[in-house]
Motif scaffolding. Structure first.
Motif, PDB file in Angstrom:
ATOM      1  N   GLN A  35      -5.962  -1.440  -0.584  1.00 44.92           N
ATOM      2  CA  GLN A  35      -5.371  -2.730  -0.182  1.00 44.92           C
ATOM      3  C   GLN A  35      -6.058  -3.880  -0.921  1.00 44.92           C
ATOM      4  OE1 GLN A  35      -3.350  -3.511   3.275  1.00 44.92           O
ATOM      5  NE2 GLN A  35      -2.851  -5.077   1.751  1.00 44.92           N
ATOM      6  N   LYS A  36      -7.397  -3.795  -1.006  1.00 47.34           N
ATOM      7  CA  LYS A  36      -8.144  -4.877  -1.646  1.00 47.34           C
ATOM      8  C   LYS A  36      -7.786  -4.978  -3.137  1.00 47.34           C
ATOM      9  CE  LYS A  36     -11.998  -5.107   0.535  1.00 47.34           C
ATOM     10  NZ  LYS A  36     -13.349  -4.738   0.906  1.00 47.34           N
ATOM     11  N   LEU A  37      -7.716  -3.823  -3.807  1.00 49.41           N
ATOM     12  CA  LEU A  37      -7.355  -3.827  -5.230  1.00 49.41           C
ATOM     13  C   LEU A  37      -5.940  -4.367  -5.409  1.00 49.41           C
ATOM     14  CD1 LEU A  37      -8.838  -0.348  -6.151  1.00 49.41           C
ATOM     15  CD2 LEU A  37      -9.526  -2.498  -7.194  1.00 49.41           C
ATOM     16  N   LEU A  38      -5.056  -3.955  -4.509  1.00 47.96           N
ATOM     17  CA  LEU A  38      -3.664  -4.417  -4.570  1.00 47.96           C
ATOM     18  C   LEU A  38      -3.606  -5.941  -4.435  1.00 47.96           C
ATOM     19  CD1 LEU A  38      -0.517  -3.667  -4.277  1.00 47.96           C
ATOM     20  CD2 LEU A  38      -0.935  -3.773  -1.846  1.00 47.96           C
ATOM     21  N   ASN A  39      -4.317  -6.454  -3.413  1.00 43.98           N
ATOM     22  CA  ASN A  39      -4.298  -7.900  -3.188  1.00 43.98           C
ATOM     23  C   ASN A  39      -4.858  -8.654  -4.390  1.00 43.98           C
ATOM     24  OD1 ASN A  39      -3.255  -7.386  -0.744  1.00 43.98           O
ATOM     25  ND2 ASN A  39      -5.018  -8.015   0.464  1.00 43.98           N
ATOM     26  N   THR A  40      -5.981  -8.140  -4.949  1.00 44.66           N
ATOM     27  CA  THR A  40      -6.597  -8.815  -6.090  1.00 44.66           C
ATOM     28  C   THR A  40      -5.614  -8.861  -7.263  1.00 44.66           C
ATOM     29  OG1 THR A  40      -8.677  -7.852  -5.356  1.00 44.66           O
ATOM     30  CG2 THR A  40      -8.684  -8.846  -7.540  1.00 44.66           C
ATOM     31  N   VAL A  95       0.836  -1.205   0.000  1.00 44.22           N
ATOM     32  CA  VAL A  95       0.000   0.000   0.000  1.00 44.22           C
ATOM     33  C   VAL A  95       0.868   1.251   0.000  1.00 44.22           C
ATOM     34  CG1 VAL A  95      -1.662   1.316   1.356  1.00 44.22           C
ATOM     35  CG2 VAL A  95      -1.987  -1.118   1.051  1.00 44.22           C
ATOM     36  N   ALA A  96       1.967   1.210   0.766  1.00 46.54           N
ATOM     37  CA  ALA A  96       2.827   2.393   0.831  1.00 46.54           C
ATOM     38  C   ALA A  96       3.335   2.740  -0.573  1.00 46.54           C
ATOM     39  CB  ALA A  96       3.994   2.130   1.779  1.00 46.54           C
ATOM     40  N   GLY A  97       3.685   1.713  -1.344  1.00 40.09           N
ATOM     41  CA  GLY A  97       4.181   1.946  -2.701  1.00 40.09           C
ATOM     42  C   GLY A  97       3.102   2.538  -3.586  1.00 40.09           C
ATOM     43  N   VAL A  98       1.876   1.985  -3.468  1.00 37.64           N
ATOM     44  CA  VAL A  98       0.776   2.495  -4.294  1.00 37.64           C
ATOM     45  C   VAL A  98       0.473   3.941  -3.906  1.00 37.64           C
ATOM     46  CG1 VAL A  98      -1.647   2.207  -4.916  1.00 37.64           C
ATOM     47  CG2 VAL A  98      -0.211   0.199  -4.609  1.00 37.64           C
ATOM     48  N   GLU A 127      -2.148  -2.378   7.055  1.00 34.47           N
ATOM     49  CA  GLU A 127      -1.027  -1.449   7.183  1.00 34.47           C
ATOM     50  C   GLU A 127      -0.798  -0.990   8.625  1.00 34.47           C
ATOM     51  OE1 GLU A 127      -1.319   2.425   5.549  1.00 34.47           O
ATOM     52  OE2 GLU A 127      -3.492   2.435   5.528  1.00 34.47           O
ATOM     53  N   HIS A 128      -1.727  -1.329   9.533  1.00 29.70           N
ATOM     54  CA  HIS A 128      -1.555  -0.886  10.921  1.00 29.70           C
ATOM     55  C   HIS A 128      -0.748  -1.855  11.765  1.00 29.70           C
ATOM     56  CE1 HIS A 128      -5.161   1.204   9.386  1.00 29.70           C
ATOM     57  NE2 HIS A 128      -4.475   2.207   9.863  1.00 29.70           N
ATOM     58  N   PHE A 129      -0.616  -3.100  11.294  1.00 30.66           N
ATOM     59  CA  PHE A 129       0.188  -4.091  12.012  1.00 30.66           C
ATOM     60  C   PHE A 129       1.056  -4.838  10.991  1.00 30.66           C
ATOM     61  CE2 PHE A 129      -3.455  -3.563  14.825  1.00 30.66           C
ATOM     62  CZ  PHE A 129      -2.841  -3.470  16.062  1.00 30.66           C
ATOM     63  N   ALA A 130       2.336  -4.901  11.246  1.00 33.13           N
ATOM     64  CA  ALA A 130       3.203  -5.630  10.304  1.00 33.13           C
ATOM     65  C   ALA A 130       3.182  -7.122  10.594  1.00 33.13           C
ATOM     66  CB  ALA A 130       4.622  -5.091  10.402  1.00 33.13           C
ATOM     67  N   LEU A 131       2.552  -7.527  11.713  1.00 32.04           N
ATOM     68  CA  LEU A 131       2.536  -8.936  12.104  1.00 32.04           C
ATOM     69  C   LEU A 131       1.373  -9.668  11.440  1.00 32.04           C
ATOM     70  CD1 LEU A 131       2.986  -8.413  15.954  1.00 32.04           C
ATOM     71  CD2 LEU A 131       4.753  -8.803  14.249  1.00 32.04           C
ATOM     72  N   SER A 132       1.514 -10.985  11.312  1.00 34.04           N
ATOM     73  CA  SER A 132       0.374 -11.796  10.883  1.00 34.04           C
ATOM     74  C   SER A 132      -0.551 -11.955  12.093  1.00 34.04           C
ATOM     75  CB  SER A 132       0.843 -13.167  10.412  1.00 34.04           C
ATOM     76  OG  SER A 132       1.342 -13.888  11.525  1.00 34.04           O
ATOM     77  N   ARG A 133      -1.750 -12.509  11.874  1.00 38.44           N
ATOM     78  CA  ARG A 133      -2.661 -12.679  12.996  1.00 38.44           C
ATOM     79  C   ARG A 133      -2.041 -13.552  14.076  1.00 38.44           C
ATOM     80  NH1 ARG A 133      -5.661 -16.297  15.321  1.00 38.44           N
ATOM     81  NH2 ARG A 133      -7.470 -15.623  16.519  1.00 38.44           N
ATOM     82  N   SER A 134      -1.403 -14.653  13.658  1.00 38.04           N
ATOM     83  CA  SER A 134      -0.883 -15.566  14.675  1.00 38.04           C
ATOM     84  C   SER A 134       0.254 -14.915  15.455  1.00 38.04           C
ATOM     85  CB  SER A 134      -0.430 -16.874  14.048  1.00 38.04           C
ATOM     86  OG  SER A 134       0.542 -16.623  13.076  1.00 38.04           O
ATOM     87  N   GLU A 135       1.089 -14.137  14.755  1.00 38.23           N
ATOM     88  CA  GLU A 135       2.177 -13.446  15.470  1.00 38.23           C
ATOM     89  C   GLU A 135       1.597 -12.432  16.459  1.00 38.23           C
ATOM     90  OE1 GLU A 135       5.518 -13.597  11.900  1.00 38.23           O
ATOM     91  OE2 GLU A 135       4.062 -11.989  11.966  1.00 38.23           O
ATOM     92  N   LEU A 136       0.569 -11.747  16.008  1.00 32.98           N
ATOM     93  CA  LEU A 136      -0.046 -10.748  16.896  1.00 32.98           C
ATOM     94  C   LEU A 136      -0.692 -11.436  18.101  1.00 32.98           C
ATOM     95  CD1 LEU A 136      -0.561  -7.716  17.167  1.00 32.98           C
ATOM     96  CD2 LEU A 136      -2.717  -8.036  15.989  1.00 32.98           C
ATOM     97  N   PHE A 137      -1.347 -12.576  17.838  1.00 30.94           N
ATOM     98  CA  PHE A 137      -1.989 -13.322  18.926  1.00 30.94           C
ATOM     99  C   PHE A 137      -0.944 -13.651  19.999  1.00 30.94           C
ATOM    100  CE2 PHE A 137      -3.799 -16.637  21.362  1.00 30.94           C
ATOM    101  CZ  PHE A 137      -5.177 -16.624  21.172  1.00 30.94           C
TER     102      PHE A 137
END
Ligand SMILES: Cc1cc2nc3c(=O)[nH]c(=O)nc-3n(C[C@H](O)[C@H](O)[C@H](O)COP(=O)(O)OP(=O)(O)OC[C@H]3O[C@@H](n4cnc5c(N)ncnc54)[C@H](O)[C@@H]3O)c2cc1C
Length: 865
Positions: free
Chosen positions: A467-472, A446-449, A487-497
């Protein structure tokens, strides 16, 4: 004084966002020998006024664009000087410092000033307006000077966008804020009555008092310090600060004095190329009075005008494309967005309205008279859909409009497939096609876009859609999508958990402060509609507390917040738990009575329970009470949680059954009820290999053998049905439960957001074998911890319905609206097969209001089979 184009000197009077955008657009296109001088009276480089609220933190950086812009040899920036006159004959401007600057082309970008009405006392020291960095600095210093006051008080005059933003800023400074306004509801210029009233409630929840239909009569110094403000209803309010936020007026004095045409309500008149009545003078931004529209107080048109003038000055033929009034309020914790024809001005347009007082939500879509084309909308309390809906204005929606509102919080239909010409970022006029092009040219985040296209760099409301357009686009190109939550967390869900678990954090604020991505401008990271519900789910999994406690309600998904399932007509369905599908006749009788009394449509679900459809939000507490009194509880049909454990009748009755599948299903369901997880979890228990419970289509499937139980994992129905695979066979009751405990907890901790068990297992390095190593062989040494976590969940379980009923404060969410108990006349029903259901479109004329249904009682006209 004819000059060749390449020695042309462009002078810009005013140094706000429009001036910045003009210089940026000129230099991006190529000045080609021309020079630009910007003269701004504020002592700063042009800054991002839209985000002025960030200035409450004096350290924050509001700079627009790259500082290098102002270091160029062909660009000069003069700050802290006011252009005091324009000499059109000699083409030169003069500043209040006596400087004289010649121009070939002059651009007026002088913006607006905050207007204060001629109320006696409005000019007293300590009465503020809210427009500039200096205004915010003055207010902050004023608050800081009130050291002897325990809680300083502020009176804000004006309940529009700016008044509310000022209120939010002051509340965060610890000030007691009261907003007064002459209008009958907040943001009357943008919101209809329903939206304004819903916003009023949300603002009050922030601790801001709101008083409508009054204004100030006179402001006087109070003997005890501060001010005594007499209002138009003759009441007197004491306040330490008074802030006027009642509107703006164009800074058109230069144009007026120079004899340019001025609009009837002010502003320098321009044509559709932004040229004024003098061909060598242009006007852009808030000072420009547009044909048929007048002055516009939004940044997107200011940017568009700057682009048009840059194009024209460099020989192009651009014209102003028109005004997009879309806007999103940037108030902490409150979502308000309006777009298109929000106030339903188009003849014969149709409004589709959805209101949910429990969530503090009011949403309206304005549709064309055939109900197909989106004309505009209002989103209060939940503006998740804003970024996806706004680009659809003027286009046909694919599906029922109500579905878009009810879908808030989830992915909207096709938002990753927007047409190339749909505008995604209205502030900077960036289309879906431009974003796709940027991704194809190599932007991979997203930062690049943002850097490449400017999308999402101003008000930020479209970042989720970017983000959604980027992912698609990345997915289509076969590129692996980064696992970072958003973009608010650089961690994956499991890492954040894991991070949250180890740090023992219990609130979104603490989590985002500790693990969120710091914003480059050092302002607060407030999360988004992706990470907020996910953090709520993590907190619910880790801390066995009421899901809506400690402000977590606003983080939750739609259904969780009402503890019921929202249906397409805005009513809710209620599903009591029926563990293992076993129910006594007495409980069945109560369900039947409740259904009759509240006029609910009744259906047996695929998960062996009974779904009661058509309850109004305000009816939910009464319905729950009746069910609880009969010994029932919430079935969590609304949560990303363990749902049901389906079972066959098992060895108790069945001639083929080899184990008590019903007993096991009940034990499992009561054990895991209420457990929040990355996605819903379903279980099934079959009493023999005939598999009547279809356990292999569940996340956890248990099938009896003559030695015990086989355990299957990773099955699901839905879009991509999967059969569960055998994890381990012939387990005793006790071991079976232990292994399921470990499996479920390991999934809860390590799966991605909205990832079902099948996809999670497929993603595990080593798949099912890895799973066996971890939860059977304890290869990571975490099995005891997983079991303990599950035990904690089991021992601390409480029914969420009962917890809500026991707490008047929580109940208020369901009775919040004064008129909540009034039947909603828009809810209508038609009879079918002895029950009442919502009408299809062609049946609306024959439908009866829900109130009549209730009066009818159990006597229902039979139609159909
Ligand atoms: C708190 C706040 C929040 C806002 N939020 C939003 C939002 O969410 N969305 C949105 O679309 N818009 C928002 N706006 C409006 C947006 O900021 C304006 O539309 C935008 O700033 C207009 O830019 P401009 O350059 O035309 O005028 P301005 O921003 O007013 O800038 C004009 C500049 O020129 C200077 N100037 C004036 N006269 C002279 C002179 N004679 N000589 C030299 N300098 C002069 C002024 O001091 C000022 O610095 C918000 C505004 C405020 C105050």
């Amino acid at each position: 004084m004819p000059t060749s184009p390449n020695t042309q000197h462009i002078v810009v009077a005013g140094g706000g966002p429009a001036a910045f955008r003009l210089v940026d657009a000129l230099t991006t296109r190529g000045l080609d020998g021309r020079t630009v001088t910007v003269i701004g009276e504020e002592p700063h480089e042009p800054y991002d006024r839209v985000n002025l609220a960030r200035r409450w933190d004096p350290e924050s950086d509001l700079r627009l664009g790259d500082a290098a812009l102002w270091q160029r040899d062909d660009v000069a920036l003069i700050c802290g000087e006011r252009v005091s006159s324009v000499d059109r004959e000699d083409r030169r401007v003069r500043t209040d410092a006596g400087r004289v600057v010649d121009y070939d082309e002059l651009v007026l970008a002088t913006g607006s000033y905050a207007w204060a009405p001629p109320v006696p006392g409005a000019d007293l020291d300590g009465v503020h307006v809210y427009r500039t960095i200096a205004d915010v600095d003055r207010m902050r210093d004023h608050v800081a000077s009130l050291v002897t006051k325990k809680t300083p008080t502020a009176l804000i005059v004006g309940g529009g966008l700016l008044g509310l933003e000022a209120a939010g800023g002051l509340v965060n400074q610890g000030v007691d804020v009261r907003v007064v306004q002459l209008a009958p509801w907040l943001m009357p210029a943008q919101l209809d009555q329903g939206g304004g009233q819903a916003l009023g409630r949300l603002i009050k929840d922030l601790g801001v008092e709101v008083q409508n239909d009054v204004g100030p009569q006179v402001i006087e110094r109070a003997e005890t310090g501060g001010f005594a403000v007499t209002l138009t209803d003759d009441s007197v309010v004491a306040a330490d600060l008074v802030i006027f936020a009642v509107g703006v007026r164009p800074r058109d004095e230069l144009g007026r004095d120079a004899g340019l045409a001025i609009g009837p309500r002010g502003g320098v008149v321009v044509d559709d190329t932004c040229r004024t009545s003098d061909p060598q003078i242009w006007a852009i931004g808030e000072v420009a009075c547009l044909p048929e529209r007048g002055c516009v107080g939004l940044v997107a048109p200011a940017n568009a005008m700057a682009e048009v003038v840059a194009d024209r000055l460099l020989g192009g033929r651009g014209t102003f494309p028109g005004v997009d009034d879309s806007t999103k309020l940037k108030l902490s914790g409150i979502d308000v967005a309006v777009f298109g024809d929000a106030l339903s001005r188009a003849p014969d347009c149709l409004d589709v309205v959805y209101a949910d007082p429990a969530r503090g939500v009011y949403q309206k879509l304005v549709m064309s008279d055939d109900g197909r084309t989106l004309l505009g909308g209002i989103l209060v309390g939940d503006a998740t859909a804003y970024a996806s809906l706004r680009p659809m204005v003027g286009r046909a929606l694919s599906g029922e409009p109500a579905g878009y509102l009810a879908a808030a919080g989830t992915d909207l239909p096709g938002s990753g497939d927007l047409p190339d010409d749909a505008q995604v970022c209205s502030c900077n006029a960036v289309s879906a096609g431009t974003i796709r092009g940027a991704v194809r040219d190599g932007c991979s985040d997203v930062a690049g876009v943002k850097a490449c296209t400017r999308a999402g760099t101003q008000c930020g409301s479209c970042v989720g859609l970017v983000q959604k357009l980027l992912n698609t686009e990345l997915a289509a190109a076969g590129v692996e999508i980064p696992k970072a939550v958003c973009e608010h967390f650089a961690l994956s869900r499991s890492e954040l958990f894991e991070a949250v678990r180890i740090a023992g954090l219990t609130s979104f604020t603490a989590i985002v402060e500790r693990f969120g991505v710091p914003r480059p401008d050092r302002t607060a990271n407030r999360g988004c509609d992706i990470c907020k519900p996910m953090v709520a789910s993590i907190l619910a999994s880790l801390h066995e507390e009421y899901v809506l406690s400690d402000g977590r309600g606003t983080l939750q998904d739609t259904n969780d917040r009402a503890l019921a399932n929202l249906q397409k007509d805005g009513t809710y369905s209620v599903v009591p738990r029926i563990p293992g599908g076993e129910i006594t006749p007495a409980k069945l009788k109560v369900i039947a009575e409740v259904a009759e009394e509240f006029g609910l449509y009744t259906k047996i679900t695929g998960g062996q329970r009974i779904d009661l459809f058509g309850a109004r939000l305000d009816q939910l507490p009464d319905i729950w009470q009746r069910l609880i009194d009969a010994g029932m509880e919430s079935g969590h049909a609304y949560g990303k949680a363990v749902r049901t454990v389906k079972s066959c009748v098992g060895s108790t009755w069945c001639r083929y059954g080899v184990q008590d599948s019903v007993g096991m299903a009940i034990e499992l369901e009561l054990r895991y009820r209420g457990l929040r997880s990355p996605h819903k979890i379903k279980l099934g228990v079959s009493g023999c290999a005939r598999e009547c419970a279809e356990a292999r289509s569940k996340d956890v499937g248990v099938i009896a053998t003559d030695k015990g139980w086989n355990l299957y994992v990773g099955g699901n129905g839905g879009f991509t049905p999967r059969h569960a695979e055998l994890l381990v066979g012939d387990l005793s009751d006790e071991v079976l439960i232990k292994v399921i405990d470990r499996f479920v907890m390991y999934y809860v901790r390590t799966a991605d957001r909205l990832q079902r068990t099948a996809a999670w297992i497929a993603d595990l390095d080593g798949g099912l074998d890895h799973l066996r190593e971890v939860i059977l062989d304890d290869s990571l040494g975490i099995c005891a911890e997983l079991e303990e976590a599950m035990d904690r969940h089991v021992s601390s379980y409480t029914d969420e319905w009962a917890a809500t009923l026991a707490d008047p404060e929580r109940l208020r969410r369901f009775r919040g609206f004064v008129n909540a108990a009034e039947p909603d006349p828009t809810i209508t029903r038609v009879p079918e097969r002895g029950q009442w259901r919502p009408p299809h479109d062609h049946e609306r004329d024959a439908a009866v209001p829900q109130i009549a249904v209730l009066a009818c009682g159990p006597t229902i006209p039979v139609r159909g089979r």
